[in-house]
Motif scaffolding. Structure first.
Motif, PDB file in Angstrom:
ATOM      1  N   LEU A   7       1.071  -1.133   0.009  1.00 42.77           N
ATOM      2  CA  LEU A   7       0.013   0.030   0.194  1.00 42.77           C
ATOM      3  C   LEU A   7       1.017   1.336  -0.070  1.00 42.77           C
ATOM      4  CD1 LEU A   7      -2.644  -1.674   2.257  1.00 42.77           C
ATOM      5  CD2 LEU A   7      -2.534  -0.551   0.109  1.00 42.77           C
ATOM      6  N   GLU A  35      -3.385   6.642  -0.840  1.00 39.41           N
ATOM      7  CA  GLU A  35      -4.302   5.595  -0.791  1.00 39.41           C
ATOM      8  C   GLU A  35      -5.269   5.594  -0.113  1.00 39.41           C
ATOM      9  OE1 GLU A  35      -3.230   1.853  -4.061  1.00 39.41           O
ATOM     10  OE2 GLU A  35      -1.683   1.341  -2.417  1.00 39.41           O
ATOM     11  N   ALA A  92      -8.422   0.769  -1.678  1.00 40.16           N
ATOM     12  CA  ALA A  92      -7.582   0.151  -1.801  1.00 40.16           C
ATOM     13  C   ALA A  92      -6.971  -0.998  -0.686  1.00 40.16           C
ATOM     14  CB  ALA A  92      -5.883   1.020  -2.003  1.00 40.16           C
ATOM     15  N   GLU A 106     -10.781  -2.231  -7.346  1.00 38.48           N
ATOM     16  CA  GLU A 106      -9.275  -1.414  -6.710  1.00 38.48           C
ATOM     17  C   GLU A 106      -9.432  -2.023  -5.514  1.00 38.48           C
ATOM     18  OE1 GLU A 106     -11.972   0.834  -8.617  1.00 38.48           O
ATOM     19  OE2 GLU A 106     -10.884   1.484 -10.002  1.00 38.48           O
ATOM     20  N   ARG A 165      -7.586  -3.824  -2.651  1.00 40.15           N
ATOM     21  CA  ARG A 165      -6.500  -4.993  -3.316  1.00 40.15           C
ATOM     22  C   ARG A 165      -6.447  -6.044  -1.692  1.00 40.15           C
ATOM     23  NH1 ARG A 165      -3.897  -0.361  -5.026  1.00 40.15           N
ATOM     24  NH2 ARG A 165      -1.612  -1.058  -3.121  1.00 40.15           N
TER      25      ARG A 165
END
Ligand code: 6R9
Length: 566
Positions: A85, A89, A137, A158, A160
């Motif tokens: 990351l 974000e 994220a 988006e 993750r």
């Protein structure tokens, strides 16, 4: 002696640089809220001071020192980096009030991420709207909430990583990763991301009249106002034991449930459970809470139980009480004098303002029912709703307007610059609340100037409810408005016109209520559904919520021909 001392003296030559100096911050240098709330307090010699005393409803308890905050937020920050990351974000916190929520918030900020707290009672639709808008994220969550995330994951390309903080149990699935704070390798040293004043820090979603909720974007410099208002309004002092009732899913829970107290090096207690009179009083008694930041709905619930229950507990540790979120009625102030020998000090602000802007500071004489006066450094007035010029006449109702520029003010709505800009008129930030000023400069709240429903201090957007209602197979059209409620001030009432072939009945009403509770949240769930043949509309077909609202409040409907027909 209170921290602020004399309000009038503080107004003279007030400058926010006073807070900058106290925090040792110099313009242009890095400023990181996560660091200020943990590392800096340790550097001041308070590493072993308790920062967080956490309890759940049943009394399970954990305690963390400021050094624990420092090391464990490092640990979280480092783990986020290891997951790939990046600074900037959006990383969501979707948890009950567990320690990981509070420490995770600091960890996200330390690695330069933008913390996006969301209320853990949100259902899948509320969650999806906000995660999709922010293109989030990663999300921190608990086992008990992970099913809601799984349901919407396919629509969130988006996203993750789903970080589950209590991973024991059945195997985790796609994109899910377990993280146990008490077993993670403690990271003693971490290079905090050198965020500067205008680096985005927190994204808090808030509801408006039209459209889906908007993300109010804050920056690290907000610390300057949050630190000073916590010190001067909440009057936090070194030996205090502070308790804030708000959940960090809402702005009070972050600005004054995390940043305010910890940047001041204050010990706070967190109760991971909802309202319960005896549980609340026993918490105050056990931990000897001194400063309490609460809300009118909770105070009304306590009032209902009467002073008798309050007297069964030793609440003598309390020394300062504050309130936020809804109008604090005069009776509540008078009752608190009787029940606790102290009065609640009202404070007014919004997700957008980031910090308290109008309030009763400790030394100020309270006029029960009034919100108080502007915090030093805040220029506030009442403007005419059409011209946006200040109204000089005392007692005339207009809109609360604030001169932009204080440190904690939001910088934009995420991905929605146009709506952000529409909030500024004639050089003022227009709050959207109606109030009047008296000849002593005290503000008196009247009501909101839009259709947003304030239920128990939580804002719910009618558009979000109406959109969800339309997803129900029986609903042809709908309108959601606030109806008066003794405790919550307002609750949601929905007017529903059914599609052909559906008959209004009690079962259908319950089914629709539950449908909304699951999709959105218990707060957004209508407490009543009125089935109607059709809804009042303007010539262009826009539903006139104001007519329905006036009906609920027993107010005159007024001249509806003047309603904007757009
Ligand atoms: C901090 C917070 C903001 C709205 C605001 C107003 C209402 C907040 C109030 C109050 C009367 C007070 N509100 N404080 N109304 N007296 N002391 O609550 O933020 O969730 O964005 O709500 O709440 O209508 O505009 P937020």
């Amino acid at each position: 002696m209170s921290n602020i001392g004399s309000y009038t003296d503080r107004l003279k030559d007030f400058d926010w640089s006073l807070a900058e100096k106290e925090l040792g911050y110099r313009a242009g240098e890095p400023i990181n809220i996560g660091w200020y709330c943990s590392d800096r307090i340790c550097q001041m010699g308070l590493a072993d001071k308790k920062a967080l005393i956490w309890e759940d409803f049943h009394g399970a308890s954990k305690t963390y020192t400021f050094d624990d905050l420092r090391v464990l937020s490092n640990t979280i920050a480092a783990s986020l980096q290891e997951l790939g990351l990046k600074p900037g974000e959006r990383i969501c916190l979707f948890m009950d009030r567990v320690p990981e929520l509070y420490i995770g918030f600091l960890g996200i900020l330390k690695m330069g991420g933008i913390a996006q707290p969301l209320f853990s009672a949100f259902g899948e639709d509320s969650l999806l709207t906000r995660l999709d808008n922010a293109k989030t994220a990663a999300i921190f969550t608990q086992r008990k909430h992970v099913a809601k995330v799984r349901k919407i994951l396919a629509q969130l390309p988006e996203m993750r990583h789903i970080i589950v903080v209590d991973p024991d149990g059945p195997p985790l699935r796609e994109r899910e990763v377990g993280f146990r704070l008490d077993q993670a390798k403690r990271v003693e040293q971490f290079t905090v991301h050198p965020t500067t004043a205008e680096t985005p820090s927190v994204l808090h979603y808030t509801s408006g009249t039209t459209g889906q909720p908007k993300g109010a974007q804050h920056v690290h410099y907000s610390l300057i106002s949050q630190y000073l208002t916590a010190k001067w309004v909440l009057d936090l002092q070194p030996n205090d034991l502070y308790w804030c009732n708000a959940d960090p899913g809402w702005v009070t829970g972050t600005s004054y449930g995390i940043i305010g107290p910890w940047s001041n090096g204050i010990t706070q207690v967190v109760l991971d459970s909802g309202f319960n009179t005896e549980r609340w009083y026993s918490l105050i008694q056990k931990h000897r809470v001194t400063v309490w930041y609460s809300a009118p709905t909770a105070i009304r619930l306590l009032m209902r139980e009467g002073t008798v229950v309050a007297r069964r507990f030793d609440l003598s540790s309390l020394r300062h009480l504050c309130s936020v979120g809804e109008p604090l009625n005069a009776e509540a102030v008078l009752w608190s004098r009787e029940a606790y020998g102290l009065q609640f000090h009202d404070s007014y602000w919004q997700t957008e303002t980031g910090s308290i802007v109008i309030t009763n500071v400790p030394e100020m004489p309270i006029k029960p029912g009034s919100m108080g006066k502007p915090f030093p450094g805040i220029e506030a007035t009442i403007v005419d709703p059409k011209t946006f010029e200040p109204i000089d006449q005392p007692a005339r109702v207009g809109l609360i307007a604030l001169r932009p520029g204080w440190p904690a003010m939001f910088r934009t709505y995420w991905n929605n610059r146009a709506t952000y800009e529409s909030k500024f008129k004639n050089g003022w930030y227009i709050s959207g609340d109606r109030a009047s000023l008296d000849s002593d400069g005290y503000f008196w709240f009247v009501g909101r100037d839009d259709d947003v429903i304030n239920t128990g201090g939580h804002l719910v957007g009618p558009f979000e409810i109406e959109s969800a209602l339309l997803e129900h197979p029986a609903v042809a059209e709908s309108a959601a408005v606030g109806k008066p409620d003794h405790v919550n001030m307002e609750v949601v009432k929905a007017f529903v016109a059914l599609k052909p072939g559906f008959e209004p009945n009690g079962d259908l009403e319950l089914e629709i209520m539950n449908f909304i509770r699951k999709k959105l949240s218990p707060l957004a769930m209508p407490q009543e559904i009125e089935f109607v043949k059709s809804l009042p509309k303007t010539r262009s077909g826009k539903i006139m919520r104001r007519v329905l609202r006036a009906q609920e409040w027993g107010e005159p409907i007024g001249d509806i021909s003047t309603l904007e027909d757009d």
